[in-house]
Write an enzyme that holds these catalytic residues in place. Structure first.
Site, PDB file in Angstrom:
ATOM      1  N   SER A 143       0.858  -1.194   0.000  1.00 36.52           N
ATOM      2  CA  SER A 143       0.000   0.000   0.000  1.00 36.52           C
ATOM      3  C   SER A 143       0.891   1.240   0.000  1.00 36.52           C
ATOM      4  O   SER A 143       2.079   1.153   0.367  1.00 36.52           O
ATOM      5  CB  SER A 143      -0.842  -0.009   1.274  1.00 36.52           C
ATOM      6  OG  SER A 143      -1.538   1.202   1.438  1.00 36.52           O
ATOM      7  N   TYR A 156      -1.527  -0.721  10.733  1.00 36.75           N
ATOM      8  CA  TYR A 156      -1.618  -1.016   9.286  1.00 36.75           C
ATOM      9  C   TYR A 156      -0.287  -0.644   8.631  1.00 36.75           C
ATOM     10  O   TYR A 156       0.254  -1.406   7.827  1.00 36.75           O
ATOM     11  CB  TYR A 156      -2.785  -0.239   8.676  1.00 36.75           C
ATOM     12  CG  TYR A 156      -3.065  -0.583   7.223  1.00 36.75           C
ATOM     13  CD1 TYR A 156      -3.456  -1.869   6.853  1.00 36.75           C
ATOM     14  CD2 TYR A 156      -2.956   0.387   6.226  1.00 36.75           C
ATOM     15  CE1 TYR A 156      -3.727  -2.172   5.516  1.00 36.75           C
ATOM     16  CE2 TYR A 156      -3.234   0.096   4.896  1.00 36.75           C
ATOM     17  CZ  TYR A 156      -3.623  -1.196   4.546  1.00 36.75           C
ATOM     18  OH  TYR A 156      -3.888  -1.493   3.228  1.00 36.75           O
TER      19      TYR A 156
HETATM   20  P1  NDP Z   1     -11.304  -6.168   0.094  1.00 44.50           P
HETATM   21  O1  NDP Z   1     -11.774  -6.024   1.500  1.00 44.50           O
HETATM   22  O2  NDP Z   1     -12.279  -5.995  -1.002  1.00 44.50           O
HETATM   23  O3  NDP Z   1     -10.568  -7.567  -0.093  1.00 44.50           O
HETATM   24  C1  NDP Z   1      -9.775  -8.138   0.902  1.00 44.50           C
HETATM   25  C2  NDP Z   1      -9.638  -9.602   0.598  1.00 44.50           C
HETATM   26  O4  NDP Z   1      -8.784 -10.201   1.563  1.00 44.50           O
HETATM   27  C3  NDP Z   1     -10.971 -10.342   0.659  1.00 44.50           C
HETATM   28  O5  NDP Z   1     -11.042 -11.228  -0.418  1.00 44.50           O
HETATM   29  C4  NDP Z   1     -10.886 -11.093   1.973  1.00 44.50           C
HETATM   30  O6  NDP Z   1     -11.593 -12.318   1.863  1.00 44.50           O
HETATM   31  C5  NDP Z   1      -9.393 -11.368   2.047  1.00 44.50           C
HETATM   32  N1  NDP Z   1      -8.935 -11.700   3.392  1.00 44.50           N
HETATM   33  C6  NDP Z   1      -8.884 -10.897   4.481  1.00 44.50           C
HETATM   34  N2  NDP Z   1      -8.405 -11.579   5.525  1.00 44.50           N
HETATM   35  C7  NDP Z   1      -8.151 -12.846   5.087  1.00 44.50           C
HETATM   36  C8  NDP Z   1      -7.666 -14.017   5.698  1.00 44.50           C
HETATM   37  N3  NDP Z   1      -7.310 -14.049   6.992  1.00 44.50           N
HETATM   38  N4  NDP Z   1      -7.530 -15.125   4.942  1.00 44.50           N
HETATM   39  C9  NDP Z   1      -7.875 -15.117   3.633  1.00 44.50           C
HETATM   40  N5  NDP Z   1      -8.351 -14.040   3.014  1.00 44.50           N
HETATM   41  C10 NDP Z   1      -8.491 -12.915   3.732  1.00 44.50           C
HETATM   42  O7  NDP Z   1     -10.115  -5.110  -0.033  1.00 44.50           O
HETATM   43  P2  NDP Z   1      -9.049  -4.805  -1.193  1.00 44.50           P
HETATM   44  O8  NDP Z   1      -9.328  -5.551  -2.410  1.00 44.50           O
HETATM   45  O9  NDP Z   1      -8.938  -3.344  -1.245  1.00 44.50           O
HETATM   46  O10 NDP Z   1      -7.723  -5.335  -0.487  1.00 44.50           O
HETATM   47  C11 NDP Z   1      -6.789  -6.180  -1.118  1.00 44.50           C
HETATM   48  C12 NDP Z   1      -5.387  -5.754  -0.698  1.00 44.50           C
HETATM   49  O11 NDP Z   1      -5.115  -4.461  -1.196  1.00 44.50           O
HETATM   50  C13 NDP Z   1      -5.162  -5.698   0.813  1.00 44.50           C
HETATM   51  O12 NDP Z   1      -3.916  -6.285   1.129  1.00 44.50           O
HETATM   52  C14 NDP Z   1      -5.141  -4.213   1.101  1.00 44.50           C
HETATM   53  O13 NDP Z   1      -4.391  -3.901   2.252  1.00 44.50           O
HETATM   54  C15 NDP Z   1      -4.525  -3.681  -0.176  1.00 44.50           C
HETATM   55  N6  NDP Z   1      -4.773  -2.254  -0.432  1.00 44.50           N
HETATM   56  C16 NDP Z   1      -6.023  -1.782  -0.651  1.00 44.50           C
HETATM   57  C17 NDP Z   1      -6.228  -0.423  -0.834  1.00 44.50           C
HETATM   58  C18 NDP Z   1      -7.586   0.158  -1.002  1.00 44.50           C
HETATM   59  O14 NDP Z   1      -7.715   1.409  -0.973  1.00 44.50           O
HETATM   60  N7  NDP Z   1      -8.651  -0.624  -1.205  1.00 44.50           N
HETATM   61  C19 NDP Z   1      -5.120   0.520  -0.858  1.00 44.50           C
HETATM   62  C20 NDP Z   1      -3.826  -0.093  -0.661  1.00 44.50           C
HETATM   63  C21 NDP Z   1      -3.677  -1.431  -0.468  1.00 44.50           C
HETATM   64  P3  NDP Z   1     -12.479 -13.023   3.007  1.00 44.50           P
HETATM   65  O15 NDP Z   1     -12.993 -11.927   3.899  1.00 44.50           O
HETATM   66  O16 NDP Z   1     -13.534 -13.729   2.228  1.00 44.50           O
HETATM   67  O17 NDP Z   1     -11.528 -13.959   3.671  1.00 44.50           O
END
Ligand code: NDP
Length: 248
Positions: A143, A156
């Site tokens: 990020s 974070y």
């Molecule tokens: P979402 O919340 O849409 O997606 C997050 C994903 O991570 C979900 O599919 C969730 O699936 C999965 N997840 C969370 N915890 C677990 C776990 N313990 N085991 C398996 N899967 C897990 O958010 P984003 O798509 O935005 O996030 C994706 C990545 O991008 C993250 O690492 C985030 O930090 C990063 N990011 C996002 C930004 C933004 O502005 N959106 C900016 C910068 C970075 P489920 O809950 O079904 O397990």
């Protein structure tokens, strides 16, 4: 020229929504077989069906990436059931913001569990398979918060700075294995991510990003595809990508 990933196998964690879902769809449309990991198994199963209906190949594996045995099972099933492991996209993550003082410490554990241990365990399981194959690519989704720390984001920041440091160390070790490492650092992207926060934190975030049009998850998927589509001689180490209107 259109990106062609046919014959390749891409494993994506956090594929049940947002960036992971968009990345899985983009890779499948480019011809890769994809493995999908997340805890919400109904969502990844529905995505796998959708990809199959579009003529692709997909495997959904219910996974909590912060549990070592589940992370290992996901990576190993990808390899055994889809036949290879060309790319691992360590994307699963949670972002729970707010001041350190009086923070619910359970939120810290949830972030370290997914954002740190998830990346470590999946990578640990993938490396021997990629070594045996003589090639591979690990894409870690960090990020802007992995580069710039700010008040209200301490833990974070800790997890994402950690992913950045780990990725550079891994990159140096993996050179000898023929494995490339890419760190992707998005700014604000319109996904479910902020929605898991406490209401007062959501209100603060909305204020901070007022007037900024966020990126779409597909914009980050495109960046991942760019990195993995490069010839074997080219290693894209880092991609920092913000919405045009985002200052910090
Ligand atoms: P979402 O919340 O849409 O997606 C997050 C994903 O991570 C979900 O599919 C969730 O699936 C999965 N997840 C969370 N915890 C677990 C776990 N313990 N085991 C398996 N899967 C897990 O958010 P984003 O798509 O935005 O996030 C994706 C990545 O991008 C993250 O690492 C985030 O930090 C990063 N990011 C996002 C930004 C933004 O502005 N959106 C900016 C910068 C970075 P489920 O809950 O079904 O397990």
């Amino acid at each position: 020229m259109a990106i062609d990933l046919s014959g390749q196998v891409v494993a994506v964690t956090g594929a049940s929504s947002g960036i992971g879902e968009a990345t899985a769809i983009a890779c499948a449309r480019a011809g890769a077989a994809v493995a999908l990991a997340a805890r919400r198994v109904d969502r990844i199963q529905a995505l796998a069906e959708r990809i199959t209906q579009e003529g692709g190949r997909a495997l959904a594996v219910e996974t909590d990436v912060g549990e070592e045995s589940q992370a290992r099972a996901f990576v190993e099933r990808t390899h055994s059931e889809l036949g290879r492991l060309d790319v691992l996209v360590n994307n699963a993550g949670v972002m729970l913001l707010g001041p350190i003082e009086n923070a619910p410490t359970e939120e810290w554990r949830r972030m370290i569990h997914a954002n740190v241990f998830g990346v470590l365990y999946c990578t640990h399981a993938a490396l021997p398979l990629m070594r045996a194959q003589g090639s591979g690519h690990i894409v870690n989704v960090s990020s802007v918060a992995g580069r710039i720390a700010s008040a209200g984001s301490g833990v974070y920041n800790l997890t994402k700075f950690g992913v950045g440091a780990f990725s550079e160390s891994l990159r140096q070790e993996a050179v000898g294995l023929g494995v490339r490492v890419t760190l992707v650092e998005p700014g604000a992207v319109a996904t479910e991510l902020p929605g898991h926060n406490r209401p007062e934190v959501i209100a603060q975030m909305e204020k901070r990003f007022q007037g900024v049009t966020p990126l779409a998850a597909e914009d980050i998927a495109n960046a991942v595809l760019y990195a993995i589509d490069q010839p074997a001689s080219v290693s894209v180490n880092e991609v920092l990508i913000r919405p045009s209107g985002q200052q910090g």
